[in-house]
Design an enzyme around this catalytic site. Sequence first.
Site, PDB file in Angstrom:
ATOM      1  N   HIS A  83       8.506  12.416   0.543  1.00 58.92           N
ATOM      2  CA  HIS A  83       8.227  13.472   1.534  1.00 58.92           C
ATOM      3  C   HIS A  83       7.742  14.780   0.902  1.00 58.92           C
ATOM      4  O   HIS A  83       6.740  15.346   1.336  1.00 58.92           O
ATOM      5  CB  HIS A  83       9.472  13.723   2.383  1.00 58.92           C
ATOM      6  CG  HIS A  83       9.936  12.477   3.056  1.00 58.92           C
ATOM      7  ND1 HIS A  83       9.102  11.730   3.846  1.00 58.92           N
ATOM      8  CD2 HIS A  83      11.116  11.812   3.012  1.00 58.92           C
ATOM      9  CE1 HIS A  83       9.750  10.662   4.277  1.00 58.92           C
ATOM     10  NE2 HIS A  83      10.970  10.683   3.780  1.00 58.92           N
TER      11      HIS A  83
ATOM     12  N   CYS B  80      15.432   8.787   7.703  1.00 57.78           N
ATOM     13  CA  CYS B  80      16.087   9.224   8.944  1.00 57.78           C
ATOM     14  C   CYS B  80      16.041   8.136  10.020  1.00 57.78           C
ATOM     15  O   CYS B  80      16.853   8.149  10.934  1.00 57.78           O
ATOM     16  CB  CYS B  80      15.454  10.510   9.457  1.00 57.78           C
ATOM     17  SG  CYS B  80      13.690  10.344   9.736  1.00 57.78           S
TER      18      CYS B  80
ATOM     19  N   VAL C  73       7.187   7.820 -14.577  1.00 60.94           N
ATOM     20  CA  VAL C  73       7.021   8.842 -15.614  1.00 60.94           C
ATOM     21  C   VAL C  73       8.260   8.779 -16.496  1.00 60.94           C
ATOM     22  O   VAL C  73       9.391   8.893 -16.011  1.00 60.94           O
ATOM     23  CB  VAL C  73       6.821  10.237 -14.982  1.00 60.94           C
ATOM     24  CG1 VAL C  73       6.923  11.323 -16.030  1.00 60.94           C
ATOM     25  CG2 VAL C  73       5.470  10.292 -14.278  1.00 60.94           C
TER      26      VAL C  73
END
Length: 427
Positions: free
Chosen positions: A11, A43, A80
């Site tokens: 998000h 959610c 990463v």
Amino acid sequence: MSKIVVVGSNHAGTAAINTMLSLNKDNEVVVFDRNSNISFLGCGMALWIGGQIKGSDGLFYATKESLEEAGATVHTQTEVTDIDFDRKVVYAKSIDGKEYEENYDKLLLATGSIPFVPDIPGTDLENVQQVKLYQNANEVIGKLRDKNIKKVIVIGAGYIGVELVEAFQRHGKEVTLINRSTSTLSNYYDKPFTDLMDKTLKENGIKLELGQQLIELKGDKKVEKVVTDKGEYDADMVLLCIGFRPNTFIGRDKIKTFRNGAYKVDSKQMTSIKDVYAIGDCATVFDNSIKETSYIALASNALRSGIIAGNNLSGKEMESVGVQGSNGISIYGLHLVSTGITLNRAKKIGLEVEYSDYNDLQRAEFMENENPEVKIRVVYEKESRRIVGAQMASKYDMHMGIHMFSLAIQKNLTIDELKLLDIFFLP
Ligand SMILES: Cc1cc2nc3c(=O)[nH]c(=O)nc-3n(C[C@H](O)[C@H](O)[C@H](O)COP(=O)(O)OP(=O)(O)OC[C@H]3O[C@@H](n4cnc5c(N)ncnc54)[C@H](O)[C@@H]3O)c2cc1C
């Protein structure tokens, strides 16, 4: 032209990427995410698990392809592993072993949060589940089809745990909710409100085991029992919902961090290292109710922080206005919403406050059809009379009302200013 590397595109990352690509087409944006999907709306997880929505399709709003169409280079399933902040280089490795060494002018960390797993025996047993990713929810839904899974225990009664107990009960499972504190939702609501939730859950057949410390999960390969300091409970599946911690293992030793390990950021989302920004669940927020840096992991905060960083990384200055931690929950027809801090939390942190409680009706008293009660508590600082928190509960969906209190906290409004506010009246 700058090269901006983004680590994490859920998000917060997606909001920042979209903002950057819409504000400045000249910048190069390179994105790494270790997951195979992006933008999963946690959610909606309980609604999906509980069968209140047909499937998970509506729980995504962006894809690798949609970000690439907008102009980014996106590497999914690529983790990463390290960052050299002096040389400004990001090191990453894809699931199929391909290695990347990507230099940057500016770096955006949006690595989010990870579920907290307690350091007790048995958390690695089969059918001990976490809930964060799309993959986690999919696995739980698969297990719910197993007729041998009859007893489900949810550990942790924050908003995720409470939403999930309703979802499991909708599948006809025998559901127990275990929590360390003596009520559900105690971080967000005071006792008169949590009492309403506890009563609603009990009335709907949820077994509440509150005020208990988790000690051990027992079983032979599969989980069979949950042991607390007060008892032992049979379980075929256990959900660990005891909170999240910021996922900041990269650069934790270089970037200044908050007491829980979140990257400390300023009002422009910049960390203590020049040209390195952090957003969403991996970063701190400024909490307007207590006037301090804090940590509140919510998608709503993640989106706003992404927009702010996206602006600043595109050369358009924007500062955060702070947050109030506004939140809501709707279980078995009981709606609770809150913003700012509770009376209980104010006492714990030594903030001298007073409060005002009242019960009102949703419509004018003379209305003859259904007219549900709305319970309200407003908490305000004793000396300044500044509003620092509000809670509301009703069987009627009155959630829009909490936004007024959220704005009041953000704008330092006093309880005296609020009482004469022009609010419309219509029976
Ligand atoms: C069940 C559930 C219900 C929720 N309900 C609500 C709600 O109703 N309202 C609300 O506001 N919030 C809700 N939340 C909280 C909300 O989901 C989080 O606040 C939000 O996901 C934070 O977004 P984020 O992008 O900061 O972090 P995350 O969602 O944690 O995303 C971080 C991203 O970074 C990637 N990443 C991490 N490390 C690396 C690495 N080293 N290399 C590459 N990629 C990496 C991850 O793969 C991930 O895609 C809920 C959460 C859950 C789990």
